[in-house]
Scaffold this motif. Structure first.
Motif, PDB file in Angstrom:
ATOM      1  N   THR A 269     -19.053  33.916  10.905  1.00  0.00           N
ATOM      2  CA  THR A 269     -17.974  34.502  10.118  1.00  0.00           C
ATOM      3  C   THR A 269     -17.589  35.843  10.734  1.00  0.00           C
ATOM      4  OG1 THR A 269     -19.548  35.622   8.657  1.00  0.00           O
ATOM      5  CG2 THR A 269     -18.811  33.428   7.993  1.00  0.00           C
ATOM      6  N   ILE A 270     -16.400  36.322  10.430  1.00  0.00           N
ATOM      7  CA  ILE A 270     -15.978  37.654  10.853  1.00  0.00           C
ATOM      8  C   ILE A 270     -16.185  38.589   9.673  1.00  0.00           C
ATOM      9  CG2 ILE A 270     -14.053  39.065  11.664  1.00  0.00           C
ATOM     10  CD1 ILE A 270     -12.904  36.610  13.007  1.00  0.00           C
ATOM     11  N   SER A 271     -17.153  39.479   9.810  1.00  0.00           N
ATOM     12  CA  SER A 271     -17.528  40.370   8.714  1.00  0.00           C
ATOM     13  C   SER A 271     -17.782  41.771   9.232  1.00  0.00           C
ATOM     14  CB  SER A 271     -18.800  39.870   8.008  1.00  0.00           C
ATOM     15  OG  SER A 271     -18.629  38.554   7.519  1.00  0.00           O
ATOM     16  N   GLN A 272     -17.481  42.754   8.409  1.00  0.00           N
ATOM     17  CA  GLN A 272     -17.819  44.136   8.709  1.00  0.00           C
ATOM     18  C   GLN A 272     -19.113  44.523   7.998  1.00  0.00           C
ATOM     19  OE1 GLN A 272     -14.408  46.514   7.559  1.00  0.00           O
ATOM     20  NE2 GLN A 272     -13.353  46.119   9.494  1.00  0.00           N
ATOM     21  N   VAL A 273     -19.780  45.542   8.552  1.00  0.00           N
ATOM     22  CA  VAL A 273     -20.943  46.134   7.888  1.00  0.00           C
ATOM     23  C   VAL A 273     -20.509  47.475   7.317  1.00  0.00           C
ATOM     24  CG1 VAL A 273     -23.263  47.080   8.189  1.00  0.00           C
ATOM     25  CG2 VAL A 273     -22.602  44.989   9.392  1.00  0.00           C
ATOM     26  N   VAL A 274     -20.632  47.606   6.001  1.00  0.00           N
ATOM     27  CA  VAL A 274     -20.254  48.845   5.326  1.00  0.00           C
ATOM     28  C   VAL A 274     -21.512  49.422   4.688  1.00  0.00           C
ATOM     29  CG1 VAL A 274     -18.773  49.909   3.595  1.00  0.00           C
ATOM     30  CG2 VAL A 274     -17.948  47.928   4.883  1.00  0.00           C
ATOM     31  N   ALA A 275     -22.067  50.456   5.297  1.00  0.00           N
ATOM     32  CA  ALA A 275     -23.313  51.063   4.844  1.00  0.00           C
ATOM     33  C   ALA A 275     -23.100  52.550   4.582  1.00  0.00           C
ATOM     34  CB  ALA A 275     -24.413  50.877   5.887  1.00  0.00           C
ATOM     35  N   PRO A 276     -23.597  53.064   3.462  1.00  0.00           N
ATOM     36  CA  PRO A 276     -23.395  54.482   3.147  1.00  0.00           C
ATOM     37  C   PRO A 276     -24.153  55.422   4.067  1.00  0.00           C
ATOM     38  CG  PRO A 276     -24.838  53.463   1.527  1.00  0.00           C
ATOM     39  CD  PRO A 276     -24.308  52.355   2.378  1.00  0.00           C
ATOM     40  N   SER A 277     -25.223  54.910   4.691  1.00  0.00           N
ATOM     41  CA  SER A 277     -26.000  55.722   5.629  1.00  0.00           C
ATOM     42  C   SER A 277     -26.520  54.825   6.729  1.00  0.00           C
ATOM     43  CB  SER A 277     -27.173  56.394   4.914  1.00  0.00           C
ATOM     44  OG  SER A 277     -27.993  57.086   5.838  1.00  0.00           O
ATOM     45  N   TRP A 278     -26.606  55.363   7.927  1.00  0.00           N
ATOM     46  CA  TRP A 278     -27.083  54.594   9.067  1.00  0.00           C
ATOM     47  C   TRP A 278     -28.498  54.965   9.490  1.00  0.00           C
ATOM     48  CZ3 TRP A 278     -22.022  55.833  12.168  1.00  0.00           C
ATOM     49  CH2 TRP A 278     -20.957  55.091  11.613  1.00  0.00           C
ATOM     50  N   SER A 279     -29.123  55.866   8.797  1.00  0.00           N
ATOM     51  CA  SER A 279     -30.491  56.244   9.176  1.00  0.00           C
ATOM     52  C   SER A 279     -31.348  56.460   7.942  1.00  0.00           C
ATOM     53  CB  SER A 279     -30.490  57.507  10.038  1.00  0.00           C
ATOM     54  OG  SER A 279     -30.052  58.631   9.306  1.00  0.00           O
ATOM     55  N   LYS A 280     -32.637  56.298   8.162  1.00  0.00           N
ATOM     56  CA  LYS A 280     -33.624  56.536   7.099  1.00  0.00           C
ATOM     57  C   LYS A 280     -34.891  57.025   7.790  1.00  0.00           C
ATOM     58  CE  LYS A 280     -33.667  53.932   3.511  1.00  0.00           C
ATOM     59  NZ  LYS A 280     -33.820  52.779   2.569  1.00  0.00           N
ATOM     60  N   GLY A 281     -35.153  58.341   7.688  1.00  0.00           N
ATOM     61  CA  GLY A 281     -36.318  58.908   8.350  1.00  0.00           C
ATOM     62  C   GLY A 281     -36.201  58.807   9.855  1.00  0.00           C
TER      63      GLY A 281
END
Length: 385
Positions: A269-281
């Motif tokens: 499928t053609i989908s975007q990734v929408v994440a509020p943050s790209w890092s954790k620690g």
């Protein structure tokens, strides 16, 4: 300093190369048993082009790049609608850009990592991570090959369906934005008779787009993109493509026949990734795992390389402070990624239009570019300066 990179695609390899340039060691962990090739053609420009120049890989990319002699738009029966010549195509992409297959871009990065980071980079195929644990000192990962590895930083560059993101940030359904289209791409073992050497032919009809790209070196790529309404749950790629495209003429029958002989196919499928943050620690997502602007925006490869380059810059600027480096990196890259995501969402409506009027309107700028007065202006303005 040491980083573990999950994924040996464009983003992961670019990160390994850039981190080596600032003195880091890296372990790249790739789920696939061997490096993959092929993939669709991309226009590599913008921050990716600038980053490639800084990282020293631009000359090799230019050697792998190609120029399309003619871009021909067809009717469903194979008749020509209109065409753009070589100079007009160059004018639409700009001078600081490269048309290149994703697999060739990945190959350049792989060869650089293999040839220039000996003793400092290990690439481990056929494995992925199963667990992650981190504290203020280090991050530890458990891998499917039974090993446990420790590093200063974990980079999840494992694509749209990222295992790193699922383990650290949450289930995939919380981050994927479905753009209601599917895509299939594969290499053909022979050029269809209706495609001239070095040319690209494409057609759109009834919510379906198809293209065949002839690379001057003799390779050929088949591309199919269509609205998700044509899809059926659980249907395999061969069955679905035959059902969706089987009524079309032109070179479609030859391309569909070539699927049975293809070494591999990208089908998703053609989908975007929408994440509020790209890092954790001490964990960061990079490339499609973090943002996936999709092929509608046409900037994913450039953003992956540009993002990797900037990640190295910020890690060097904040020695010993991983969270601060990751925060500075995200602040620098997120605006560009979000702009491209917005573009991708706008383009999806005209990518494979079901309405013939929308199709005509979507092709109007290209039709105008094909007119001699407009073509001459574009060449004068964008190529000759």
């Amino acid at each position: 300093m040491r980083a573990i990179i999950i994924g040996a695609g464009i983003a992961g390899l670019a990160a390994a190369l850039r981190l080596h340039q600032i003195g880091w060691d890296t372990l790249i962990v790739e789920r696939a048993p061997a490096r993959r090739g092929g993939g669709y053609a991309v226009t590599f420009a913008g921050i990716g082009y600038d980053a490639a120049e800084r990282m020293g890989i631009l000359p090799d990319l230019l050697k792998k790049g190609f120029i399309t002699d003619e871009l021909v738009y067809h009717k469903p029966n194979g008749e020509r609608r209109f065409a753009l010549d070589r100079a007009t195509i160059a004018a639409t992409t700009g001078p600081r850009s490269i048309t290149i297959l994703r697999g060739d871009l990945e190959a350049v990065l792989y060869e650089k990592v293999e040839g220039h980071t000996e003793g400092h980079t290990e690439i481990r195929f056929g494995a992925t991570l199963t667990a992650v644990d981190q504290d203020e000192r280090a991050v530890r990962v458990s891998l499917t090959d039974g090993t446990v590895e420790e590093a200063d930083l974990l980079i999840g560059a494992d694509g749209l369906h990222s295992a790193t993101r699922a383990l650290l940030f949450g289930p995939e359904k919380d981050f994927l934005l479905d753009l209601e289209h599917k895509v299939a791409v594969f290499m053909l073992d022979q050029r269809p008779a209706g495609i001239a050497t070095g040319a690209t032919g494409t057609l759109s009809s009834g919510g379906r787009t198809a293209a065949v790209i002839s690379i001057p070196d003799g390779r050929n790529v088949a591309f199919f993109g269509y609205r998700a309404g044509h899809a059926r749950p659980g249907e395999d790629v061969a069955t679905e493509l035959q059902r969706v495209y089987g009524d079309l003429g032109w070179v479609i029958p030859e391309a569909l026949a070539g699927l049975a002989r293809a070494d591999s196919v990208y089908f998703d499928t053609i989908s975007q990734v929408v994440a509020p943050s790209w890092s954790k620690g001490r964990v960061v997502l990079l490339g499609d795992a973090a943002w996936c602007v999709t092929l509608f925006a046409g900037y994913g490869s450039a953003l992956a390389v540009g993002g990797a380059d900037r990640l190295g810059t910020e890690l060097e600027a904040y020695p010993g402070d991983i969270p601060a480096a990751l925060a500075a990196w995200e602040a620098a890259i997120r605006p560009e990624a979000e702009r491209k995501q917005k573009l991708g969402r706008r383009v999806k409506g005209v990518y494979a239009p079901a309405n013939p009027v929308v199709l005509w309107l979507s092709q109007l700028p290209l039709r105008l570019a094909a007119l001699p007065p407009v073509r001459r202006y574009m060449i004068r303005r964008f190529i000759k300066g």
